[in-house]
Scaffold this motif. Structure first.
Motif, PDB file in Angstrom:
ATOM      1  N   ARG A  40       0.893  -1.143   0.148  1.00 51.94           N
ATOM      2  CA  ARG A  40       0.085   0.029  -0.037  1.00 51.94           C
ATOM      3  C   ARG A  40       0.843   1.320   0.096  1.00 51.94           C
ATOM      4  NH1 ARG A  40      -3.778  -3.879   2.230  1.00 51.94           N
ATOM      5  NH2 ARG A  40      -5.670  -3.580   1.575  1.00 51.94           N
ATOM      6  N   TYR A  41       1.232   1.906  -1.052  1.00 52.35           N
ATOM      7  CA  TYR A  41       1.802   2.974  -1.528  1.00 52.35           C
ATOM      8  C   TYR A  41       3.342   2.784  -0.977  1.00 52.35           C
ATOM      9  CZ  TYR A  41       2.356   7.562  -2.906  1.00 52.35           C
ATOM     10  OH  TYR A  41       2.756   8.751  -3.375  1.00 52.35           O
ATOM     11  N   THR A  42       4.085   1.946  -1.420  1.00 48.80           N
ATOM     12  CA  THR A  42       5.581   2.178  -1.293  1.00 48.80           C
ATOM     13  C   THR A  42       6.134   3.416  -1.408  1.00 48.80           C
ATOM     14  OG1 THR A  42       6.019   1.171  -3.392  1.00 48.80           O
ATOM     15  CG2 THR A  42       5.898  -0.657  -1.778  1.00 48.80           C
ATOM     16  N   ASN A  43       7.209   3.750  -0.552  1.00 50.65           N
ATOM     17  CA  ASN A  43       7.556   5.205  -0.389  1.00 50.65           C
ATOM     18  C   ASN A  43       9.264   5.147  -0.331  1.00 50.65           C
ATOM     19  OD1 ASN A  43       7.783   7.997  -0.273  1.00 50.65           O
ATOM     20  ND2 ASN A  43       5.749   8.094   0.850  1.00 50.65           N
ATOM     21  N   GLY A  44       9.783   5.588   0.694  1.00 48.42           N
ATOM     22  CA  GLY A  44      10.801   5.611   1.236  1.00 48.42           C
ATOM     23  C   GLY A  44      11.915   3.949   1.068  1.00 48.42           C
ATOM     24  N   VAL A  45      12.978   4.241   0.482  1.00 46.48           N
ATOM     25  CA  VAL A  45      13.844   2.986   0.573  1.00 46.48           C
ATOM     26  C   VAL A  45      15.217   3.490   0.901  1.00 46.48           C
ATOM     27  CG1 VAL A  45      14.424   3.545  -2.028  1.00 46.48           C
ATOM     28  CG2 VAL A  45      14.529   1.066  -1.012  1.00 46.48           C
ATOM     29  N   CYS A  46      16.051   2.516   1.685  1.00 43.64           N
ATOM     30  CA  CYS A  46      17.166   2.738   2.107  1.00 43.64           C
ATOM     31  C   CYS A  46      18.039   1.565   2.478  1.00 43.64           C
ATOM     32  CB  CYS A  46      17.104   3.660   3.500  1.00 43.64           C
ATOM     33  SG  CYS A  46      18.468   3.818   4.541  1.00 43.64           S
ATOM     34  N   MET A  47      19.263   1.501   1.711  1.00 48.17           N
ATOM     35  CA  MET A  47      19.991   0.384   2.115  1.00 48.17           C
ATOM     36  C   MET A  47      20.559   0.504   3.514  1.00 48.17           C
ATOM     37  SD  MET A  47      20.565  -1.310  -0.935  1.00 48.17           S
ATOM     38  CE  MET A  47      21.947  -2.350   0.026  1.00 48.17           C
ATOM     39  N   ALA A  48      20.541  -0.897   4.156  1.00 48.91           N
ATOM     40  CA  ALA A  48      21.117  -0.970   5.619  1.00 48.91           C
ATOM     41  C   ALA A  48      22.533  -0.812   5.522  1.00 48.91           C
ATOM     42  CB  ALA A  48      20.754  -2.544   5.965  1.00 48.91           C
ATOM     43  N   HIS A  49      23.158  -0.508   6.665  1.00 43.00           N
ATOM     44  CA  HIS A  49      24.394  -0.030   6.898  1.00 43.00           C
ATOM     45  C   HIS A  49      25.386  -1.154   6.330  1.00 43.00           C
ATOM     46  CE1 HIS A  49      24.172   3.638   9.129  1.00 43.00           C
ATOM     47  NE2 HIS A  49      22.987   3.336   9.656  1.00 43.00           N
ATOM     48  N   ASP A  50      25.194  -2.384   6.337  1.00 43.98           N
ATOM     49  CA  ASP A  50      25.880  -3.412   6.093  1.00 43.98           C
ATOM     50  C   ASP A  50      25.701  -3.801   4.587  1.00 43.98           C
ATOM     51  OD1 ASP A  50      23.487  -4.692   6.091  1.00 43.98           O
ATOM     52  OD2 ASP A  50      24.155  -6.285   7.642  1.00 43.98           O
ATOM     53  N   GLY A  51      24.662  -3.325   3.853  1.00 47.17           N
ATOM     54  CA  GLY A  51      24.722  -3.253   2.281  1.00 47.17           C
ATOM     55  C   GLY A  51      23.921  -4.784   2.423  1.00 47.17           C
ATOM     56  N   ARG A  52      23.706  -5.446   2.919  1.00 51.12           N
ATOM     57  CA  ARG A  52      23.058  -7.018   2.800  1.00 51.12           C
ATOM     58  C   ARG A  52      21.461  -6.919   2.591  1.00 51.12           C
ATOM     59  NH1 ARG A  52      25.305 -11.356   6.717  1.00 51.12           N
ATOM     60  NH2 ARG A  52      24.443 -12.488   5.107  1.00 51.12           N
ATOM     61  N   SER A  53      20.658  -5.785   3.027  1.00 56.17           N
ATOM     62  CA  SER A  53      19.460  -5.716   3.187  1.00 56.17           C
ATOM     63  C   SER A  53      18.898  -4.127   2.972  1.00 56.17           C
ATOM     64  CB  SER A  53      18.871  -6.180   4.390  1.00 56.17           C
ATOM     65  OG  SER A  53      19.344  -5.375   5.597  1.00 56.17           O
ATOM     66  N   LEU A  54      17.802  -4.165   2.669  1.00 54.10           N
ATOM     67  CA  LEU A  54      17.258  -2.567   2.717  1.00 54.10           C
ATOM     68  C   LEU A  54      15.781  -2.384   3.470  1.00 54.10           C
ATOM     69  CD1 LEU A  54      14.777  -2.468   0.299  1.00 54.10           C
ATOM     70  CD2 LEU A  54      16.815  -2.836  -1.199  1.00 54.10           C
ATOM     71  N   PHE A  55      15.722  -1.301   3.804  1.00 56.71           N
ATOM     72  CA  PHE A  55      14.417  -0.985   4.276  1.00 56.71           C
ATOM     73  C   PHE A  55      13.463  -0.056   3.334  1.00 56.71           C
ATOM     74  CE2 PHE A  55      17.037  -1.390   7.860  1.00 56.71           C
ATOM     75  CZ  PHE A  55      16.678  -2.151   8.699  1.00 56.71           C
ATOM     76  N   PHE A  56      12.329  -0.544   3.337  1.00 53.46           N
ATOM     77  CA  PHE A  56      11.157   0.376   2.647  1.00 53.46           C
ATOM     78  C   PHE A  56      10.151   0.653   3.218  1.00 53.46           C
ATOM     79  CE2 PHE A  56      10.184  -3.975   1.274  1.00 53.46           C
ATOM     80  CZ  PHE A  56       8.886  -3.881   1.282  1.00 53.46           C
ATOM     81  N   ALA A  57       9.311   1.606   2.972  1.00 50.43           N
ATOM     82  CA  ALA A  57       7.962   2.079   3.743  1.00 50.43           C
ATOM     83  C   ALA A  57       7.002   1.817   3.084  1.00 50.43           C
ATOM     84  CB  ALA A  57       8.243   3.762   4.145  1.00 50.43           C
TER      85      ALA A  57
END
Length: 707
Positions: free
Chosen positions: A537-554
């Motif tokens: 439901r409305y994907t928004n912000g995306v950010c790589m994790a500090h270790d570069g192995r995963s990412l966060f998205f809103a």
């Protein structure tokens, strides 16, 4: 959840999100009339003609339907491309004669007869295509001339060689099987028509050449401006029509083992009527192969049914004329008033029950409790900016942001009082990120993913992804690219918030609340764009994790944050790390202390949460009230939240007065300061962060290391 809520959830969420909307509006309204006409035709003739549905009766009718459908498919493609082909009957007849001449007179193989039929059809189709496509002659008059010429040529050839065909002793089991044989209960002509229909449908709906045909039919000028080779596309539609007619002509040659003066007679009128009755627009760009086939069944059922009822050719022609006139009238009137119907039923809300949340009000004592620190932020570009949705700083500490005017503005360090237009992209530049080479990557609403070099050269990276094979509507185009981030290997991960609406209609998506957002990745090595996750439901912000192995998205309208794993045992999967927040999450960025900053573009309200459980109410609201009186999410109050790797809330910042930063869509930590942007704000805020690393810079944070 009580029984009524379960019923609401089933009623509004049972149909997959990517099928609703256009299906409930454009697809249903466009298909309703031909489908009802088909059912009515079969019902009427099936009830008044004894044995109409008997297998023996249907087998002969389906042989004719297979041959006729070939011609209708070709006519449909030409009409979708904005043209018309009145010569299909002549091409059909000439292809039939070519096959008959090669097999019965020259006594060559069946396959050489097929080649001769194909050659006749393709040559005439190419002539039509060249005259209409490249010389830009009127399609109606041009194909009328080729129809007259082709019919005259056919009549001369038939009268000259008819006796030779009758005296020929040539025969072939292959020819007899193609003409009269069956395979799994269906004739060869029907199987060929089915295969051609499937291939043509997939080409039109799932391939670039097919989209070009529909684009050219919709508006040739717009298609030309978009870089489509209009003349070549029109040429190929007529060549394809000739190909279809040649296959149909070859099939009837195999079935009748000859060609007579009546071969293909009035076929152009029948094919045109079938296409229009089926719902293929005379104006071009609207219709489908399925609609053309529905029209073919209607027309063939009517003509055969009238003959079996004892009516002559004149009655048949009169009925076809009335049917064509009625279909054209409906097509013209519907095309003129279609938007009025669609505007009323376009918004199709769904049911959603939000989970209980904690309060963010001052004094609540929860981890989400907002303070008033953002109200004390210094302002940058006050009154000079409109909608700085995202902000970012480069290696030289210069500040960049997009505006609703389609520009990326650069403010010069150290005081950020002097500014310039760094680049003009168009659209609405939203998410921003710097790659290793210093190129500024931007998600541009309604346009795609773009790159701006340090020399200010603007380049489009991607505007579409692969279309979903299970989707009826075209979901390949990027409608609302929102935020992006770059992995250490150079791949760009970004969100497309909704497949239903363009960027400027993002608020309408909150009313519907359908799960049409997705996470995508662009690979600069091969220029490909792939969809990783869909149905949010409305994907928004995306950010790589500090270790570069995963990412966060809103996931904004669901008030959740997810973690997508790129490596490790969970690679390719996503898990929810924060749920049921009191605010709607937007952009996410790394913090210098190993945590993550997240923007809240607005706050949940009990009234809007309640409305999400009543989609009927929201639908009535959109139909009966002006848009400025609709109930929208509260986007007048937002904030900034910091969370850790496991989704725990560390702190929350806000502007309780709402004067400086009422809506926050982005924030960026840089050398001990937090820079804040908002899509409805007229400034960028800057406030000092206690305990932040003064050496942390946002470009270096992209690669998870300090400078």
């Amino acid at each position: 959840m009580n029984f009524r809520e379960r019923l609401q959830a089933w009623r509004y969420n049972l149909v997959p999100d990517h099928l609703v909307g256009e299906i409930l509006t454009k697809r249903w309204t466009d298909n309703a009339i031909p489908f009802l006409a088909l059912v009515a035709t079969l019902g009427v003739f099936g009830s008044i003609i004894p044995g109409f549905f008997k297998p023996t009766s249907l087998q002969e009718s389906t042989r004719q339907l297979g041959e006729f459908s070939m011609v209708v498919i070709g006519m449909t493609v030409v009409m979708l491309g904005g043209g018309i082909d009145l010569s299909v009957g002549s091409i059909f007849a000439l292809s039939c004669f070519s096959a008959v001449y090669v097999f019965f007179i020259l006594e060559q193989s069946v396959w050489l007869a097929l080649v001769a039929a194909l050659a006749a059809g393709l040559i005439f189709g190419a002539i039509n295509g060249y005259l209409v496509g490249y010389l830009r002659l009127r399609a109606f008059l041009t194909t009328l001339v080729t129809f007259i010429f082709g019919r005259a040529l056919f009549d001369i050839l038939v009268s000259t060689y008819a006796a030779d065909v009758q005296l020929s002793q040539a025969s072939s089991d292959v020819l007899d099987f193609i003409g009269d044989g069956t395979f799994w209960g269906l004739s060869v002509s029907v199987w060929l028509a089915i295969i051609l229909a499937i291939v043509t449908h997939i080409t039109l709906t799932r391939s670039r050449p097919g989209w070009h045909v529909l684009a050219v039919g919709g508006s040739r000028r717009s298609a030309h401006n978009a870089g489509i080779r209009v003349r070549r596309t029109v040429f190929m539609t007529y060549v394809f029509s000739g190909f279809c007619c040649s296959i149909g002509g070859f099939l009837i040659a195999c079935r009748l083992s000859g060609a007579g003066p009546g071969t293909g007679l009035n076929l152009e009128i029948m094919a045109l009527t079938a296409a229009v009755v089926g719902g293929v627009s005379l104006g071009g760009g609207r219709g489908s192969v399925v609609k053309g086939l529905m029209g073919a069944i209607i027309v063939l059922t009517m003509t055969n049914g009238l003959i079996r009822l004892g009516y002559g050719t004149g009655t048949n022609q009169m009925v076809l004329g009335i049917l064509l006139a009625a279909a054209v009238t409906i097509d013209i009137r519907w095309l003129k008033n279609r938007h009025k119907v669609l505007n009323e039923v376009y918004v199709a809300p769904v049911y959603l029950k939000m989970g209980e949340t904690q309060s963010a009000a001052p004094g609540s004592g929860t981890p989400y409790e907002l303070d008033n620190r953002l109200s004390e932020a210094d302002h940058i570009g006050l009154g000079e900016l409109e909608g700085p949705e995202d902000v970012i700083l480069d290696r030289d500490d210069h500040l960049y942001c997009g505006t609703r005017h389609g520009e990326i503005v650069r403010f010069f360090a150290p005081d950020y009082k002097r500014s310039e237009v760094f680049a003009h992209i168009g659209g609405f530049p939203l998410g921003l990120a710097f790659d290793k080479e210093g190129n500024l990557i931007s998600c541009v609403g309604a346009m795609g993913l773009y790159s701006v070099s340090p020399e200010r050269e603007v380049k489009r990276l991607s505007a579409e992804t692969a279309r979903s094979w299970t989707s009826i509507v075209d979901d390949a185009r990027l409608r609302d690219p929102n935020d992006c981030d770059i992995a250490p290997d150079g791949r760009i991960y970004f969100t497309d918030s909704t497949k239903r609406y363009d960027a400027h209609d993002w608020a309408l998506d909150s009313i519907e609340n359908r799960a049409t957002g997705r996470l995508l990745v662009y690979d600069p090595k091969d220029g490909s764009t792939k969809t990783l996750l869909d149905g949010y439901r409305y994907t928004n912000g995306v950010c790589m994790a500090h270790d570069g192995r995963s990412l966060f998205f809103a996931e904004s309208w669901a008030c959740r944050v997810h973690r997508y794993w790129l490596e490790g045992p969970k690679a390719g999967t996503a898990e929810c790390v924060i749920r049921d927040m009191p605010g709607y999450p937007d952009n996410i960025n790394r913090a210098s202390d190993g945590n993550y900053w997240m923007a809240w573009l607005g706050m949940r309200t009990p009234s809007f949460d309640l409305s999400l459980r009543h989609p009927d109410m929201r639908k009535r609201m959109t139909r009966r009230l002006p848009q400025d009186e609709w109930l929208f999410p509260n986007i007048n109050t937002g904030g900034v939240v910091k969370f850790n790797e496991k989704g725990g809330i560390v702190e929350a910042l806000g502007d309780l007065s709402g004067a400086a930063h009422p809506m926050v869509t982005s924030m960026r930590e840089h050398k001990g300061f937090l820079f804040v942007g908002g899509i409805l704000n007229n400034r960028i805020g800057r406030c000092r962060i206690d305990g932040a690393d003064p050496d942390w810079t946002s470009p270096a944070s992209y690669w998870g290391v300090k400078p």
